[in-house]
Design a protein around this motif. Structure first.
Motif, PDB file in Angstrom:
ATOM      1  N   ILE A 226      36.230  37.646  51.472  1.00  8.98           N
ATOM      2  CA  ILE A 226      37.186  38.743  51.683  1.00  8.98           C
ATOM      3  C   ILE A 226      37.983  38.511  52.966  1.00  8.98           C
ATOM      4  O   ILE A 226      39.217  38.687  53.001  1.00  8.98           O
ATOM      5  CB  ILE A 226      36.435  40.089  51.725  1.00  8.98           C
TER       6      ILE A 226
ATOM      7  N   GLN B 130      48.329  39.071  47.098  1.00  9.41           N
ATOM      8  CA  GLN B 130      47.399  40.006  47.715  1.00  9.41           C
ATOM      9  C   GLN B 130      46.008  39.379  47.838  1.00  9.41           C
ATOM     10  O   GLN B 130      45.692  38.373  47.195  1.00  9.41           O
ATOM     11  CB  GLN B 130      47.320  41.289  46.865  1.00  9.41           C
ATOM     12  N   SER B 131      45.183  40.029  48.678  1.00  3.18           N
ATOM     13  CA  SER B 131      43.842  39.507  48.939  1.00  3.18           C
ATOM     14  C   SER B 131      42.955  39.583  47.690  1.00  3.18           C
ATOM     15  O   SER B 131      42.190  38.667  47.405  1.00  3.18           O
ATOM     16  CB  SER B 131      43.197  40.280  50.091  1.00  3.18           C
ATOM     17  N   HIS B 132      43.064  40.667  46.932  1.00  2.75           N
ATOM     18  CA  HIS B 132      42.231  40.794  45.728  1.00  2.75           C
ATOM     19  C   HIS B 132      42.628  39.771  44.665  1.00  2.75           C
ATOM     20  O   HIS B 132      41.797  39.331  43.867  1.00  2.75           O
ATOM     21  CB  HIS B 132      42.322  42.224  45.177  1.00  2.75           C
ATOM     22  N   GLN B 133      43.921  39.375  44.643  1.00  2.35           N
ATOM     23  CA  GLN B 133      44.330  38.323  43.714  1.00  2.35           C
ATOM     24  C   GLN B 133      43.738  36.969  44.114  1.00  2.35           C
ATOM     25  O   GLN B 133      43.384  36.154  43.263  1.00  2.35           O
ATOM     26  CB  GLN B 133      45.856  38.230  43.679  1.00  2.35           C
TER      27      GLN B 133
ATOM     28  N   ARG C  71      40.845  36.531  45.844  1.00  2.00           N
ATOM     29  CA  ARG C  71      39.407  36.548  45.586  1.00  2.00           C
ATOM     30  C   ARG C  71      39.101  36.565  44.090  1.00  2.00           C
ATOM     31  O   ARG C  71      38.114  36.011  43.630  1.00  2.00           O
ATOM     32  CB  ARG C  71      38.790  37.767  46.265  1.00  2.00           C
ATOM     33  N   GLY C  72      39.979  37.193  43.292  1.00  2.76           N
ATOM     34  CA  GLY C  72      39.789  37.236  41.851  1.00  2.76           C
ATOM     35  C   GLY C  72      40.317  36.026  41.120  1.00  2.76           C
ATOM     36  O   GLY C  72      40.249  35.957  39.884  1.00  2.76           O
TER      37      GLY C  72
END
Length: 623
Positions: free
Chosen positions: A95, A115-118, A120-121
């Motif tokens: 993260i 984005q960060s969630h993109q 990590r995902g």
């Protein structure tokens, strides 16, 4: 029922099934797109130089995010963000890394938001354009800094090291400069003509007249003379023809104009040459020496003849004198002709050698011309093969071929330098081998030898003392090792206890086997006796039943057998009771021994505790 003309709504379970099917189709299509984008990302990273993406042991997250971090750091943009990438990181570090990459891309002004969630995902569809943009940035930075880094590395190498070719160049530089100066002095411009009328008005005419005095002609056209033009059509001539057609003319139209201009220049040169005379005020030293060497005998002869004529009588006829002078002149010319013929005969051998060399050079020139023509034809075919689709591949192939040629050249140079170094080192070795070691011995060398011998003796003595001390230390260590420590004693005790347990268990097992064997053997003997008794009774029974006396005897025998069986039974029961009593006594003894063992272990544990307390108290007292 729904009215006629209206659509009947589908049941809820049908709608749910349709939504689920659409979702599955969309999900499968998205997964295919993700796989395609992932492969494209890996290919981009490999092309950019991130070869860790080729390791199969790494996870897709480590490959892609590691490539992102590598591209950001290689782009050399000041982002003021710590990008600490670790392989097989936990969720918290992933993260933090995703947030750091998001900030870095924002400061680099990336046109594609991520984005960060993109990250990590592993949303490869959105990561792919970012990777593409970063790879372009990395390639631009390499183009900008590649030449600079190469120049800096070459400069740093040149400061400390020197190639064999550079050393050879430095050695040959003084001779080359002297040779160049000698050539400049030998072939300096020599005036051949002198202009008598300096009344040219145009500057071009004055320049051309000055050049003609030194034997040079400057044409106003750059084309070759008609006799020296080649009929072969090369690539350069084709390009020149295309340029002339693009500029509005043709080669056929320009050729007559060039010939006319050259004719005008030739007429102008002839007109200028008429106004010039041979320059006699400057004669080279070589010419003077040649003239003096050739005519020295003739000059001395003429001086003697002039002296004779001056002393001759006045009445001699002038005609006879002229005839004698003419005959002498003819004789002198014949001598010169003979000398020239002899000189020509002497030059015939070198001339034939030079002719043979010229023929060999002409053959080499023809061979090279043919090779050049083949290369030109191959280049034309190569140019015809180039298209917009394969231009990049061909450029890459061309650069690789150039690199291969450079490497071959460097390899040959390196081998030559190695050979030269090998010869020089062999020569130095031969010099050192042939050199007498006692030739250049000084007092300092003798002093160094004496100190060396003394130091070597001291070193041997110290080594012997050290060996003796080490032997003593090893002996003491062996003596110390022979005394077991407390831990070793405990280990020995445990091992003895384990060994005793194994031996006792084996002994008990063996005793059980023996007792079982004895029991079974006694049972077998009893059964055999019983079987023999029953067989004898069966055999006697028929004969005993025939008469009363036999019958009485048979009953008496049966009573005797029954009494013996009862006595044996009583003995066996007594023996069983004795064994049970012995077992009870042994079990009591075993319980007593167990209690003693417990007391022993308890006392040993208390003793160990007291020993540790004693050691602690001794340490406190010593402290």
């Amino acid at each position: 029922m729904a009215p006629y003309g209206e659509e009947v709504p589908e049941p809820s379970y049908v709608q749910a099934r349709n939504i689920r099917e659409q979702t599955e189709v969309t999900t499968s299509q998205t997964d295919k797109d993700q796989v395609v984008k992932y492969d494209a990302i890996i290919e981009l990273l490999l092309a950019a130089g991130y070869f860790r993406a080729r390791i199969p042991a790494l996870s897709p997250f480590d490959k892609v995010i590691g490539g992102l971090t590598w591209c950001i750091t290689s782009s050399q943009v000041d982002i003021d963000v710590d990008l600490l990438f670790q392989e097989n990181a936990n969720i918290g570090l992933q993260i933090k890394l995703g947030e750091a990459i998001e900030k870095s891309l924002a400061r680099m002004r990336c046109p594609h938001p991520l984005q960060s969630h993109q990250i990590r995902g592993l949303d490869y569809i959105n990561i792919f354009p970012v990777i593409q943009w970063l790879v372009k940035k990395v390639m631009e930075v390499r183009k900008e800094t590649g030449d600079l880094l190469r120049m800096i590395s070459e400069w740093q190498f040149g400061r400390s090291y020197q190639l064999p070719t550079d050393e050879d160049l430095e050695e040959r530089k003084p001779r080359a400069t002297e040779y160049a100066k000698a050539l400049g002095v030998r072939y300096k411009p020599m005036r051949k003509l002198r202009n008598t009328e300096r009344n040219y008005k145009e500057e071009a005419d004055r320049v051309q007249a000055t050049l003609l005095e030194y034997g040079h002609k400057a044409y106003r056209t750059i084309s070759e003379p008609p006799k020296e033009k080649k009929k072969k059509s090369t690539k350069h001539s084709q390009i020149a023809g295309k340029l002339t057609t693009m500029m509005g003319g043709t080669e056929q139209e320009e050729a007559p104009a060039e010939e006319n201009q050259r004719d005008v220049d030739d007429r102008r040169f002839n007109r200028m040459l008429k106004d010039m005379t041979a320059s006699s005020d400057v004669i080279s030293d070589n010419k003077v020496l040649g003239l003096v060497g050739m005519e020295s005998e003739y000059i001395s002869q003429m001086e003697s003849e002039l002296g004779e004529t001056s002393s001759a009588p006045r009445g001699a006829s002038a005609q006879a004198f002229e005839e004698s002078q003419h005959s002498k002149h003819l004789e002198h010319l014949e001598n010169q002709i003979k000398a020239l013929i002899a000189e020509i005969q002497g030059y015939k051998g070198p001339h034939s050698e030079l002719v043979a060399q010229l023929q060999a050079l002409e053959e080499q020139l023809a061979e090279r011309d043919g090779r050049n023509q083949r290369i030109v034809e191959a280049l034309e075919k190569y140019d015809a093969m180039i298209t917009d689709e394969n231009r990049d591949q061909i450029e890459t192939l061309r650069s690789l071929v150039c690199l291969n040629e450079q490497l071959k050249k460097q390899e040959t140079q390196f081998r030559e330098s190695c050979k030269q170094q090998l010869t020089s080192l062999k020569a130095k070795i031969m010099e050192l081998e042939n050199m007498d070691p006692e030739e250049n011995v000084t007092e300092r060398d003798l002093m160094i030898r004496d100190t060396h011998t003394q130091d070597s003796k001291r070193l041997i003595e110290h080594k012997q003392a050290l060996g003796k001390k080490m032997r003593d230390i090893a002996m003491v260590e062996r003596m110390i090792d022979e005394i077991p420590s407390r831990s070793e004693l405990q280990q020995y005790q445990l091992q003895f206890q384990e060994l005793y347990g194994q031996v006792s268990s084996k002994l008990n097992e063996t005793r059980k086997y023996y007792q079982n064997y004895n029991t079974l053997s006694s049972t077998m003997t009893y059964l055999e006796k019983e079987i023999s008794l029953i067989n004898s009774i069966h055999d006697i029974f028929q004969t005993a039943m025939k008469s009363k006396t036999n019958k009485a005897k048979f009953l008496e025998q049966l009573q005797g057998i029954l009494a013996s069986v009862n006595s044996n039974l009583s003995k066996t029961e007594q023996k069983l009771a004795d064994e049970k009593l012995m077992l009870h006594e042994l079990s009591n003894k075993h319980m007593v021994l167990i209690e003693r063992e417990r007391a022993y272990h308890k006392a040993a544990k208390e003793f160990e505790l007291e020993c540790t307390k004693n050691e602690q108290l001794m340490e406190k007292l010593q402290a």
